[in-house]
Design an enzyme around this catalytic site. Structure first.
Site, PDB file in Angstrom:
ATOM      1  N   SER A  13       0.861  -1.185   0.000  1.00  0.00           N
ATOM      2  CA  SER A  13       0.000   0.000   0.000  1.00  0.00           C
ATOM      3  C   SER A  13       0.894   1.231   0.000  1.00  0.00           C
ATOM      4  O   SER A  13       2.075   1.155   0.345  1.00  0.00           O
ATOM      5  CB  SER A  13      -0.923   0.021   1.221  1.00  0.00           C
ATOM      6  OG  SER A  13      -0.159   0.082   2.417  1.00  0.00           O
TER       7      SER A  13
ATOM      8  N   MET B 190       0.268   0.095   5.580  1.00  0.00           N
ATOM      9  CA  MET B 190      -0.691  -1.007   5.685  1.00  0.00           C
ATOM     10  C   MET B 190      -1.521  -0.905   6.956  1.00  0.00           C
ATOM     11  O   MET B 190      -2.563  -1.554   7.084  1.00  0.00           O
ATOM     12  CB  MET B 190       0.042  -2.347   5.624  1.00  0.00           C
ATOM     13  CG  MET B 190      -0.842  -3.514   5.234  1.00  0.00           C
ATOM     14  SD  MET B 190      -1.490  -3.425   3.554  1.00  0.00           S
ATOM     15  CE  MET B 190      -0.042  -3.952   2.629  1.00  0.00           C
TER      16      MET B 190
ATOM     17  N   THR C 295      -6.095  -5.992   9.567  1.00  0.00           N
ATOM     18  CA  THR C 295      -7.177  -6.578  10.361  1.00  0.00           C
ATOM     19  C   THR C 295      -7.069  -6.257  11.842  1.00  0.00           C
ATOM     20  O   THR C 295      -7.993  -6.546  12.602  1.00  0.00           O
ATOM     21  CB  THR C 295      -7.193  -8.108  10.223  1.00  0.00           C
ATOM     22  OG1 THR C 295      -5.985  -8.652  10.781  1.00  0.00           O
ATOM     23  CG2 THR C 295      -7.315  -8.531   8.772  1.00  0.00           C
TER      24      THR C 295
ATOM     25  N   ALA D 129      -5.088  -7.703  14.033  1.00  0.00           N
ATOM     26  CA  ALA D 129      -4.721  -8.858  14.851  1.00  0.00           C
ATOM     27  C   ALA D 129      -3.308  -8.692  15.412  1.00  0.00           C
ATOM     28  O   ALA D 129      -2.372  -8.423  14.666  1.00  0.00           O
ATOM     29  CB  ALA D 129      -4.811 -10.138  14.026  1.00  0.00           C
TER      30      ALA D 129
ATOM     31  N   HIS E 186       2.351 -10.644   4.839  1.00  0.00           N
ATOM     32  CA  HIS E 186       3.166 -10.658   6.059  1.00  0.00           C
ATOM     33  C   HIS E 186       4.648 -10.891   5.740  1.00  0.00           C
ATOM     34  O   HIS E 186       5.332 -11.609   6.442  1.00  0.00           O
ATOM     35  CB  HIS E 186       2.674 -11.755   7.017  1.00  0.00           C
ATOM     36  CG  HIS E 186       1.315 -11.505   7.587  1.00  0.00           C
ATOM     37  ND1 HIS E 186       0.614 -12.469   8.280  1.00  0.00           N
ATOM     38  CD2 HIS E 186       0.525 -10.402   7.579  1.00  0.00           C
ATOM     39  CE1 HIS E 186      -0.554 -11.969   8.668  1.00  0.00           C
ATOM     40  NE2 HIS E 186      -0.626 -10.725   8.251  1.00  0.00           N
TER      41      HIS E 186
ATOM     42  N   ASN F 203       8.444  -5.165   9.339  1.00  0.00           N
ATOM     43  CA  ASN F 203       8.396  -6.624   9.347  1.00  0.00           C
ATOM     44  C   ASN F 203       9.687  -7.258   8.851  1.00  0.00           C
ATOM     45  O   ASN F 203      10.030  -8.371   9.253  1.00  0.00           O
ATOM     46  CB  ASN F 203       7.241  -7.120   8.477  1.00  0.00           C
ATOM     47  CG  ASN F 203       5.874  -6.803   9.058  1.00  0.00           C
ATOM     48  OD1 ASN F 203       5.752  -6.397  10.205  1.00  0.00           O
ATOM     49  ND2 ASN F 203       4.843  -6.976   8.248  1.00  0.00           N
TER      50      ASN F 203
ATOM     51  N   THR G 264       2.655  -7.649  13.036  1.00  0.00           N
ATOM     52  CA  THR G 264       2.688  -6.217  13.348  1.00  0.00           C
ATOM     53  C   THR G 264       3.095  -5.935  14.785  1.00  0.00           C
ATOM     54  O   THR G 264       3.904  -5.037  15.044  1.00  0.00           O
ATOM     55  CB  THR G 264       1.331  -5.572  13.044  1.00  0.00           C
ATOM     56  OG1 THR G 264       1.010  -5.775  11.669  1.00  0.00           O
ATOM     57  CG2 THR G 264       1.360  -4.075  13.327  1.00  0.00           C
TER      58      THR G 264
END
Length: 491
Positions: free
Chosen positions: A106, A112, A117, A119, A426, A460, A472
């Site tokens: 992105s 991002m 999400t 999580a 990821h 990451n 993350t």
């Protein structure tokens, strides 16, 4: 009219995602006298910089924001990117290899973190970085910055039933912290039921007057002199022209593809740069809960209100079962049902199993000095292959996700679906940290690039272990450690 770029700052941060924001926030709290400039190649999508896209209430406005995040342009070869992201147009698969055809990025303020999400599971067993003794304290701080909570959707109908059945299927023999539980989420639920997902804005928090953000500002080079960082070269994508910005420290916090790209373009090329690239190959499935009570009796709170959102449960990674399960209760089936089939809210369950990669130096992203991408940077090329061990883990994950579906009730699809490689988004390892400069790492445990004083990496790509959990929380934790080191060095 032109924007005014600073001639010099104390710290230049490249990338405004959760990790870049964590560096800026930590420096603002620990060393508020330092001037920190955050440069982002993409546009600012929301009035508050870095907000999550889900915070945009109007669907049309949200769609516009997503399109503005999608970088240089569409890819017209049959591959599909998630909204708000864009694919590598080419170079994603070398001949005879598996490649990462779904690798996507992105490009917007918040990175991002505007699309994720939320999580935030903690790594466990061999996912953990054994040579980093302060990891748990850094993870605690990352949870604070991301506003993580474990119970945001515990009142969704049937959540307790889902976890009870998953626990019966998976908990036997698992150690402390590895049993089925709620997924920790970076989210806030207000008393009226409104949900705010944490973006980079939450991580950044209240900024100091000495924290500066520049959107549409593409850093093209990290400048060095005699193995010491001196600043960055920034292209103004609004008005054109390039600017030299001096800096005492530079933190490159792009992603696991663009961070090594910038270092390569800058002539900073340690042996491990771009190597140990790893993604989490992913299996998805869906089930309908069997033998469920009435929805109003299944939830502790207001079932009608809770059903507007997903309940999220977690089957943690273990070394014995090297994958991690993310279980989401849905308001509607992910596959078409009969027209007269209206399932109870929360009774359709989506299952996503993520596998840890067998780490190899041969899995890497390379860069071509003779070919450029849409930004005029050295074009990336992905070399990536699943090993026999990876394929065995993937087959085990397919069996495990079916076991989960059958424990919950009735599978909806005939077979689990293995997603195209890269689908997890990821990517890790390409600027990995290590204990020593031995050719297998790019930076030290504080994120400083070997042999380049004042240059740090975050994101990451710094994670050195094979993980299956969402990365993350770990990458933000490592970024906090980097910022603390910078604050100590620069005073």
């Amino acid at each position: 009219m032109t924007r005014t770029f600073p001639r010099g700052v104390d710290v230049a941060v490249v990338g405004s995602g959760p990790c870049g924001a964590a560096v800026a926030r930590t420096l603002g709290e620990r060393a508020p006298h330092l001037t920190v400039a955050v440069f982002e190649a993409g546009p600012q999508l929301t009035a508050t910089p870095g907000q999550h896209i889900k915070s945009i209430a109007d669907p049309a406005a949200r769609a516009v924001a997503q399109r503005r995040s999608q970088g240089p342009g569409p890819v017209a070869d049959g591959r599909t990117a998630r909204p708000g992201t864009y694919l590598l147009p080419d170079g994603y698969r070398a001949p005879g290899e598996d490649g990462l055809p779904a690798a996507a990025m992105s490009r917007n303020v918040g990175g991002m973190g505007a699309h994720w999400t939320g999580a935030c599971p903690r790594p466990g067993e061999s996912e953990r970085i054994g040579f980093l003794p302060g990891l748990d304290g850094l993870l605690d701080e990352a949870e604070r910055l991301l506003a993580v909570r474990p119970d945001a959707f515990d009142d969704v109908p049937f959540t307790g039933l889902v976890r009870e059945r998953l626990a019966a299927a998976f908990d036997t023999g698992r150690g402390p912290g590895r049993t089925v539980r709620a997924m920790p989420l970076a989210v806030h639920r207000a008393a009226d039921g409104r949900v705010t997902w944490s973006g980079a804005d939450v991580v950044l928090g209240p900024t100091t007057p000495r924290t500066l953000l520049y959107a549409d500002a593409h850093v093209r080079r990290v400048r060095t002199d005699h193995d010491r960082v001196t600043g960055v070269t920034v292209r103004d994508l609004v008005h054109g022209g390039e600017h030299e910005v001096a800096a005492r420290a530079v933190v490159v916090a792009a992603d696991a593809l663009r961070t090594p790209q910038l270092l390569w373009a800058s002539g900073i090329r340690p042996t491990a740069l771009g190597r140990y690239l790893n993604d989490q190959h992913q299996v998805v499935f869906a089930a309908r809960l069997a033998d469920v009570p009435d929805a109003a009796q299944a939830a502790d709170g207001d079932a009608t209100a809770a059903a507007r959102h997903s309940g999220v449960s977690w089957v943690p990674y273990t070394d014995a079962e090297p994958f991690h399960g993310q279980v989401m209760q849905l308001d509607a089936s992910p596959v078409p049902l009969a027209s007269d089939d209206v399932p109870l809210p929360g009774s359709i369950v989506g299952l996503g199993w993520f596998c840890a990669k067998d780490l190899r130096a041969e899995d890497r992203v390379t860069f071509d000095d003779n070919r450029t991408d849409a930004d005029g940077m050295p074009a990336p090329g992905v070399h990536y292959t699943l090993t026999d061990r990876d394929r065995a883990a993937l087959e085990s994950a397919r069996k495990a996700v079916r076991r989960a579906a059958e424990a919950l009730g009735s599978p909806i699809d005939p077979e689990p679906i293995t997603l195209p490689l890269g689908s997890s988004l990821h990517y890790q390892g390409t600027v990995r940290m290590g204990e020593a400069d031995d050719g297998t790492s790019v930076c030290d445990p504080d994120g400083q690039v070997w042999n380049t004083d004042g240059l740090y990496v975050a994101g990451n790509g710094v994670i050195p272990t094979a993980t299956a959990c969402n990365p993350t929380l770990t990458s933000v934790a490592l970024a906090v450690g980097t910022a603390r080191r910078i604050a100590a060095v620069l005073g």
